[in-house]
Design a protein around this motif. Structure first.
Motif, short mmCIF file in Angstrom:
data_model
loop_
_atom_site.label_atom_id
_atom_site.label_comp_id
_atom_site.label_asym_id
_atom_site.label_seq_id
_atom_site.Cartn_x
_atom_site.Cartn_y
_atom_site.Cartn_z
N LYS A 31 11.45 4.70 -7.33
CA LYS A 31 12.45 4.77 -6.26
C LYS A 31 12.68 3.38 -5.66
CE LYS A 31 14.46 7.64 -4.58
NZ LYS A 31 15.89 8.04 -4.67
N LEU A 32 11.59 2.64 -5.44
CA LEU A 32 11.74 1.28 -4.94
C LEU A 32 12.55 0.42 -5.90
CD1 LEU A 32 8.10 0.58 -3.67
CD2 LEU A 32 10.10 1.03 -2.24
N ASP A 33 12.26 0.55 -7.19
CA ASP A 33 12.99 -0.22 -8.19
C ASP A 33 14.47 0.17 -8.22
OD1 ASP A 33 10.74 -1.65 -8.97
OD2 ASP A 33 10.20 -0.22 -10.55
N LYS A 34 14.75 1.45 -8.15
CA LYS A 34 16.14 1.93 -8.20
C LYS A 34 16.96 1.38 -7.04
CE LYS A 34 18.92 6.15 -8.36
NZ LYS A 34 18.87 7.65 -8.35
N LEU A 35 16.32 1.26 -5.87
CA LEU A 35 17.02 0.77 -4.69
C LEU A 35 16.90 -0.75 -4.52
CD1 LEU A 35 15.97 3.57 -2.17
CD2 LEU A 35 18.14 3.36 -3.41
N ASP A 36 16.30 -1.39 -5.52
CA ASP A 36 16.11 -2.84 -5.51
C ASP A 36 15.30 -3.29 -4.29
OD1 ASP A 36 16.36 -5.37 -6.65
OD2 ASP A 36 18.19 -5.84 -5.52
N LEU A 37 14.25 -2.55 -3.99
CA LEU A 37 13.41 -2.84 -2.84
C LEU A 37 12.03 -3.38 -3.21
CD1 LEU A 37 14.09 0.29 -0.58
CD2 LEU A 37 15.01 -2.02 -0.28
N ARG A 38 11.70 -3.41 -4.48
CA ARG A 38 10.34 -3.74 -4.88
C ARG A 38 9.93 -5.14 -4.41
NH1 ARG A 38 7.40 -1.51 -9.17
NH2 ARG A 38 5.23 -2.16 -9.01
N LYS A 39 10.85 -6.11 -4.53
CA LYS A 39 10.49 -7.47 -4.15
C LYS A 39 10.46 -7.67 -2.64
CE LYS A 39 11.86 -9.84 -8.38
NZ LYS A 39 12.68 -10.93 -8.97
N ASN A 40 10.92 -6.67 -1.90
CA ASN A 40 10.85 -6.75 -0.45
C ASN A 40 9.88 -5.72 0.11
OD1 ASN A 40 11.71 -8.02 1.99
ND2 ASN A 40 12.93 -6.21 2.48
N THR A 41 8.92 -5.30 -0.71
CA THR A 41 7.96 -4.29 -0.28
C THR A 41 6.54 -4.70 -0.66
OG1 THR A 41 9.62 -2.54 -0.57
CG2 THR A 41 7.32 -1.86 -0.42
N ILE A 42 5.69 -4.79 0.35
CA ILE A 42 4.27 -5.03 0.13
C ILE A 42 3.60 -3.69 -0.13
CG2 ILE A 42 2.12 -5.88 1.14
CD1 ILE A 42 3.87 -7.61 3.01
N ILE A 43 2.86 -3.58 -1.22
CA ILE A 43 2.17 -2.34 -1.56
C ILE A 43 0.68 -2.60 -1.62
CG2 ILE A 43 1.91 -0.46 -3.21
CD1 ILE A 43 4.73 -1.12 -4.21
N ILE A 44 -0.06 -1.80 -0.88
CA ILE A 44 -1.53 -1.84 -0.90
C ILE A 44 -2.02 -0.58 -1.60
CG2 ILE A 44 -3.59 -1.59 0.54
CD1 ILE A 44 -2.13 -3.29 2.63
N TYR A 45 -3.04 -0.73 -2.40
CA TYR A 45 -3.67 0.43 -3.04
C TYR A 45 -5.18 0.31 -2.88
CZ TYR A 45 -4.71 4.16 -6.31
OH TYR A 45 -5.16 5.33 -6.87
N GLN A 46 -5.80 1.37 -2.38
CA GLN A 46 -7.27 1.40 -2.33
C GLN A 46 -7.75 2.85 -2.35
OE1 GLN A 46 -8.32 0.24 2.11
NE2 GLN A 46 -9.72 1.83 1.36
N SER A 47 -9.04 3.01 -2.64
CA SER A 47 -9.69 4.32 -2.49
C SER A 47 -10.45 4.33 -1.19
CB SER A 47 -10.64 4.57 -3.66
OG SER A 47 -11.33 5.80 -3.50
N ASP A 48 -10.59 5.52 -0.59
CA ASP A 48 -11.26 5.60 0.71
C ASP A 48 -12.78 5.55 0.60
OD1 ASP A 48 -11.57 8.17 -0.36
OD2 ASP A 48 -11.22 9.19 1.53
#
Length: 447
Positions: free
Chosen positions: A257-274
């Motif tokens: 969805k981010l890629d489709k709306l051309d938002l990926r380069k303006n979005t910081i994504i964090i990924y972690q396990s709790d």
């Protein structure tokens, strides 16, 4: 009348300025997995799992190999990540209740990432698991979120959305503080659909999404196609692998969805396990993998707290790089504040910005001279740990790995660089180090 009009004009101007100030800010999505093991992604070395979308975050970001969660169990871990404060300091030393009106919660005076971003003009959403408060005063809308959909307790059945594991069965699905029923809807898909809809709706203004997955926490409910795909994998790894694949597919939908709306380069994504993977009966006594590390969920050994941690911001942060320096979930708040240019809360933070380390592989860990602390519970029997440099001291150990020998130690000292698997207790050989780290712990929580 003129005074009223003047005040209105000033208010309108401030609102407009806030909107303009926020307009050039990057979006932020914080993806939090639930009970995902230390090495349970392809980018962390697993060969028997299907995680292309999680792995893509590492391809387009920085993967941390000494990343620690704030606690080895759900609620304290979440409290630390959301506030930038050690969970005990943030008022969540233990798991919170999974019953409406039950005890334990992140205190309302604590300032969350959502509140930080909302003050800077962001639109904020909680999607998924909460588990840090089950009263109107402590649910997401009271903690800085403009929108919330998910369950308030520790876990749910992914199709009925009932909590079945303690006391009477009870339904647990809420939208903006009101109970809703979505019988039969696969919860991971509901989460992905909600996130995609929120992104679509708010694509023209900065947003913060706390995407708190309930996967791969029990009950293991991977989809049929993935159960078939992993049917040759030994039990219970097959069940866990199918659930991880189902999880990864939904992460992919959000990224698409981010890629489709051309938002990926303006979005910081964090990924972690709790926290580490579960070896509880309800989790079939395992399925996850801590790799070379001792312990799992509930344990202060590395397998309970040393976990996947990735940050991706294509074009602004390095891509495809690895950092072996120490980092901690409490570091996200100051790190994100620096990256986005928003103001930090005026409160004591235990986390420290990782920005220099993320941008420069030769930079020191923000904790090079600032020890890491963990504590679950209160009183003399509380489990706690300190990591200062290469040394790590644990008090009142609990080893939860499947093949653990049920050995417990009042004090356990390890040199993590020399012995990352914490096989050897060096407490007797280095009483001076034990004394120094114990003092660090006592002084930290006396503040």
């Amino acid at each position: 009348m003129n005074r009223v009009l003047s005040l209105f004009a000033v208010g309108l101007l401030l609102t407009t300025c806030s909107s303009l100030f926020a307009a050039d800010k990057p979006n932020v999505i914080f993806i939090l997995a639930d009970d995902q093991g230390s090495v349970d992604a392809g980018c962390y070395g697993s060969k028997d799992l299907h995680t292309p979308h999680m792995d893509s975050l590492a391809v387009h970001g920085v993967r941390l190999t000494q990343f620690y969660s704030a606690a080895p169990v759900c609620s304290p871990s979440r409290a630390g990540a959301l506030t930038g404060r050690w969970p005990v300091r943030a008022g969540v030393p233990n798991n919170c209740s999974s019953k409406k009106g039950g005890g334990g919660a992140l205190p309302s005076e604590e300032i969350t990432l959502a509140e930080m971003f909302k003050a800077a003009g962001y639109t904020t959403a909680h999607i998924g698991k909460w588990h840090i408060g089950y009263t109107p005063e402590t649910m997401p809308l009271a903690q800085g979120f403009d929108y919330s959909i998910g369950h308030m307790g520790g876990c749910i059945d992914n199709y009925s959305h009932f909590f079945y594991w303690n006391g009477p069965n009870r339904h647990d699905l809420w939208r903006n503080g009101e109970e809703v029923h979505e019988d039969g809807t696969y919860f991971p898909q509901l989460m992905a659909d909600e996130a995609c809809a929120f992104i679509e709706k708010n694509q023209d203004k900065p947003f913060f999404i706390y995407y708190a997955m309930n996967t791969p926490h029990y009950p293991y409910q991977g989809e049929a196609k993935w159960l078939e795909h992993f049917k040759e994998v030994p039990y219970p790894r097959n069940l866990y692998a199918a659930f991880i694949a189902s999880q990864d597919e939904r992460v992919g939908q959000v990224l698409a969805k981010l890629d489709k709306l051309d938002l990926r380069k303006n979005t910081i994504i964090i990924y972690q396990s709790d926290n580490g993977y579960s070896t509880e009966e309800r989790a079939h006594f395992g399925g996850g993998n801590s790799g070379p590390y001792r312990g799992a969920k509930f344990s202060m050994f590395e397998g309970g707290i040393r976990l996947p941690g990735i940050i991706s911001w294509p074009g602004k942060l390095p891509e495809g790089e690895v950092r072996d320096q120490m980092a901690h979930a409490c570091d996200w708040m100051p790190t994100l504040a620096e990256l986005t240019g928003v103001k930090l809360p005026e409160t004591h933070l235990d986390g420290r910005s990782m920005v220099n380390m993320l941008k420069d592989a030769t930079a020191q860990s923000p904790h090079f001279n600032h020890p890491l602390h963990w504590q679950v519970g209160n009183g003399p029997n509380a489990a706690w740990a300190v990591r200062a440099g290469d040394w790590k001291l644990i008090a009142n150990t609990r080893d939860t790995h499947e093949d653990a020998q049920n050995a417990s130690f009042k004090i356990f000292l390890a040199n993590i660089m020399e012995d990352p698997g914490e096989k050897n207790n060096l407490a007797d050989q280095h009483p001076d180090v034990v004394k120094r780290l114990t003092k660090l712990h006592e002084e930290e929580f006396a503040k």
